[in-house]
Design a protein around this motif. Structure first.
Motif, PDB file in Angstrom:
ATOM      1  N   PRO A   1       0.819  -1.220   0.000  1.00 28.20           N
ATOM      2  CA  PRO A   1       0.000   0.000   0.000  1.00 28.20           C
ATOM      3  C   PRO A   1       0.851   1.268   0.000  1.00 28.20           C
ATOM      4  CG  PRO A   1      -0.842  -1.592   1.578  1.00 28.20           C
ATOM      5  CD  PRO A   1       0.495  -2.115   1.121  1.00 28.20           C
ATOM      6  N   GLN A   2       0.688   2.097  -1.007  1.00 33.41           N
ATOM      7  CA  GLN A   2       1.518   3.296  -1.143  1.00 33.41           C
ATOM      8  C   GLN A   2       1.374   4.268   0.021  1.00 33.41           C
ATOM      9  OE1 GLN A   2       3.699   3.769  -3.846  1.00 33.41           O
ATOM     10  NE2 GLN A   2       4.496   5.466  -2.621  1.00 33.41           N
ATOM     11  N   PRO A   3       0.160   4.538   0.543  1.00 33.12           N
ATOM     12  CA  PRO A   3       0.058   5.468   1.672  1.00 33.12           C
ATOM     13  C   PRO A   3       0.837   4.997   2.896  1.00 33.12           C
ATOM     14  CG  PRO A   3      -2.093   5.135   0.651  1.00 33.12           C
ATOM     15  CD  PRO A   3      -1.186   4.124   0.046  1.00 33.12           C
ATOM     16  N   ILE A   4       0.830   3.694   3.147  1.00 33.72           N
ATOM     17  CA  ILE A   4       1.592   3.174   4.282  1.00 33.72           C
ATOM     18  C   ILE A   4       3.083   3.360   4.038  1.00 33.72           C
ATOM     19  CG2 ILE A   4       2.212   1.083   5.560  1.00 33.72           C
ATOM     20  CD1 ILE A   4      -0.613   0.121   5.281  1.00 33.72           C
ATOM     21  N   TYR A   5       3.523   3.045   2.831  1.00 40.21           N
ATOM     22  CA  TYR A   5       4.936   3.208   2.484  1.00 40.21           C
ATOM     23  C   TYR A   5       5.384   4.655   2.702  1.00 40.21           C
ATOM     24  CZ  TYR A   5       9.184   3.344  -0.363  1.00 40.21           C
ATOM     25  OH  TYR A   5      10.471   3.529  -0.803  1.00 40.21           O
ATOM     26  N   ASP A   6       4.611   5.603   2.223  1.00 33.60           N
ATOM     27  CA  ASP A   6       4.981   7.017   2.332  1.00 33.60           C
ATOM     28  C   ASP A   6       5.056   7.462   3.784  1.00 33.60           C
ATOM     29  OD1 ASP A   6       5.107   7.205  -0.401  1.00 33.60           O
ATOM     30  OD2 ASP A   6       3.092   8.049  -0.636  1.00 33.60           O
ATOM     31  N   PHE A   7       4.084   7.033   4.591  1.00 34.78           N
ATOM     32  CA  PHE A   7       4.070   7.433   5.998  1.00 34.78           C
ATOM     33  C   PHE A   7       5.247   6.815   6.751  1.00 34.78           C
ATOM     34  CE2 PHE A   7       2.906   6.819  10.449  1.00 34.78           C
ATOM     35  CZ  PHE A   7       2.560   8.106  10.817  1.00 34.78           C
ATOM     36  N   VAL A   8       5.499   5.534   6.519  1.00 33.42           N
ATOM     37  CA  VAL A   8       6.607   4.859   7.191  1.00 33.42           C
ATOM     38  C   VAL A   8       7.934   5.541   6.852  1.00 33.42           C
ATOM     39  CG1 VAL A   8       7.963   2.725   7.189  1.00 33.42           C
ATOM     40  CG2 VAL A   8       5.481   2.626   7.462  1.00 33.42           C
ATOM     41  N   LEU A   9       8.140   5.860   5.580  1.00 34.72           N
ATOM     42  CA  LEU A   9       9.380   6.537   5.193  1.00 34.72           C
ATOM     43  C   LEU A   9       9.492   7.897   5.859  1.00 34.72           C
ATOM     44  CD1 LEU A   9      11.718   5.716   3.235  1.00 34.72           C
ATOM     45  CD2 LEU A   9       9.732   4.216   3.242  1.00 34.72           C
ATOM     46  N   GLY A  10       8.388   8.612   5.971  1.00 38.42           N
ATOM     47  CA  GLY A  10       8.408   9.916   6.612  1.00 38.42           C
ATOM     48  C   GLY A  10       8.812   9.842   8.079  1.00 38.42           C
ATOM     49  N   MET A  11       8.287   8.846   8.800  1.00 40.52           N
ATOM     50  CA  MET A  11       8.624   8.721  10.214  1.00 40.52           C
ATOM     51  C   MET A  11      10.055   8.224  10.411  1.00 40.52           C
ATOM     52  SD  MET A  11       6.170  10.002  11.804  1.00 40.52           S
ATOM     53  CE  MET A  11       7.118   9.804  13.305  1.00 40.52           C
ATOM     54  N   ASP A  12      10.497   7.297   9.564  1.00 38.82           N
ATOM     55  CA  ASP A  12      11.892   6.850   9.655  1.00 38.82           C
ATOM     56  C   ASP A  12      12.849   8.010   9.387  1.00 38.82           C
ATOM     57  OD1 ASP A  12      11.247   4.252  10.293  1.00 38.82           O
ATOM     58  OD2 ASP A  12      11.336   3.522   8.242  1.00 38.82           O
TER      59      ASP A  12
END
Length: 257
Positions: A185-196
């Motif tokens: 899921p792209q939204p999950i990927y984007d959020f995870v990268l942002g927090m990392d």
């Protein structure tokens, strides 16, 4: 007055893979054991380097370049392992055993070397970063954790662990979706990268590698705003050179399927 956007000196990038294995994540914990063993020793060395850098900055105002490059290498190695493993599950390509930048690997960390650093800030950076710790405790938890403790001396400690927190939960959800649908899921990927990315910025700041306070900003997605030259919000003042052209896009930037 014209305001200029300046990129943060800690840049964290990732290139999403066109495809990610449905089931490889089930055994990545086993495949990562050699890296985790090495990282235990690297983070001990990172702490020792930080203590030496503390006194070097105190007396000279500079972080010794060779030690700085090593510290960046530890962050870089850790981020590659984290991105491959349960901190993002963003690639199936096994992380290289290297402190150096690997241009064709899909995860990158770079920290701009500071010319001079504040002698006074080294005593209080751990305290100034407390608001960031509160945010990261909620969203990242044990997934990408920078612990800082001690008083106004070199008694600070940095740690890295995998899994936990909201990010760890989201990566697990994405992995289950991937298992059944073959799509990340792209939204999950984007959020995870942002927090990392947020966590790594705080890590570098409290490790005395920059005096720029980390922004309270969630820069989601694989491309860090600092990876391309900052653009002014208005025309540059007279005598200021124009910004260089943007850097070319990293290969493999298609969203994960």
């Amino acid at each position: 007055m014209i305001e200029y956007r300046t990129p943060y000196p800690v840049r964290v990038d990732a290139s999403p893979a066109p495809t990610v294995s449905r089931a490889l994540w089930l055994v990545k914990w086993l495949l990562l054991i050699p890296h985790l063993i090495v990282l235990v020793f690297l983070w001990v060395a990172f702490w020792v380097v930080g203590v030496i850098a503390f006194f070097a900055i105190l007396f000279t105002g500079r972080y010794p370049r060779s030690l700085f490059d090593f510290a960046v290498g530890v962050l870089r190695w850790s981020w590659r392992v984290h991105y491959y493993g349960y901190g993002a599950n963003g690639t199936d390509r096994y992380p290289p055993f290297s402190l150096a930048e690997v241009p064709d690997y899909p995860a990158h960390v770079d920290v701009a070397y500071p010319g001079r650093l504040s002698r006074g800030l080294i005593f209080v950076k751990w305290l100034l970063a407390i608001p960031h710790y509160l945010v990261l405790a909620i969203f990242v938890g044990g997934g990408l954790w920078l612990g800082t403790r001690g008083g106004s001396d070199d008694a600070w400690d940095n740690g890295w662990s995998a899994g936990g927190g909201l990010v760890g939960l989201l990566v697990l959800i994405a992995a289950i979706v991937l298992l059944f649908t073959g799509r990340y899921p792209q939204p999950i990927y984007d959020f995870v990268l942002g927090m990392d990315r947020w966590a790594l910025r705080v890590a570098a700041y409290t490790a005395l590698m920059t005096d720029r306070y980390p922004p309270f900003r969630l820069d989601m997605g694989g491309s860090d705003p600092g990876s391309v030259p900052a653009e002014p919000l208005g025309p540059p003042p007279a005598g200021m050179p124009a910004a260089p052209p943007p850097a070319p896009s990293a290969p493999g930037a298609d969203p994960p399927q």
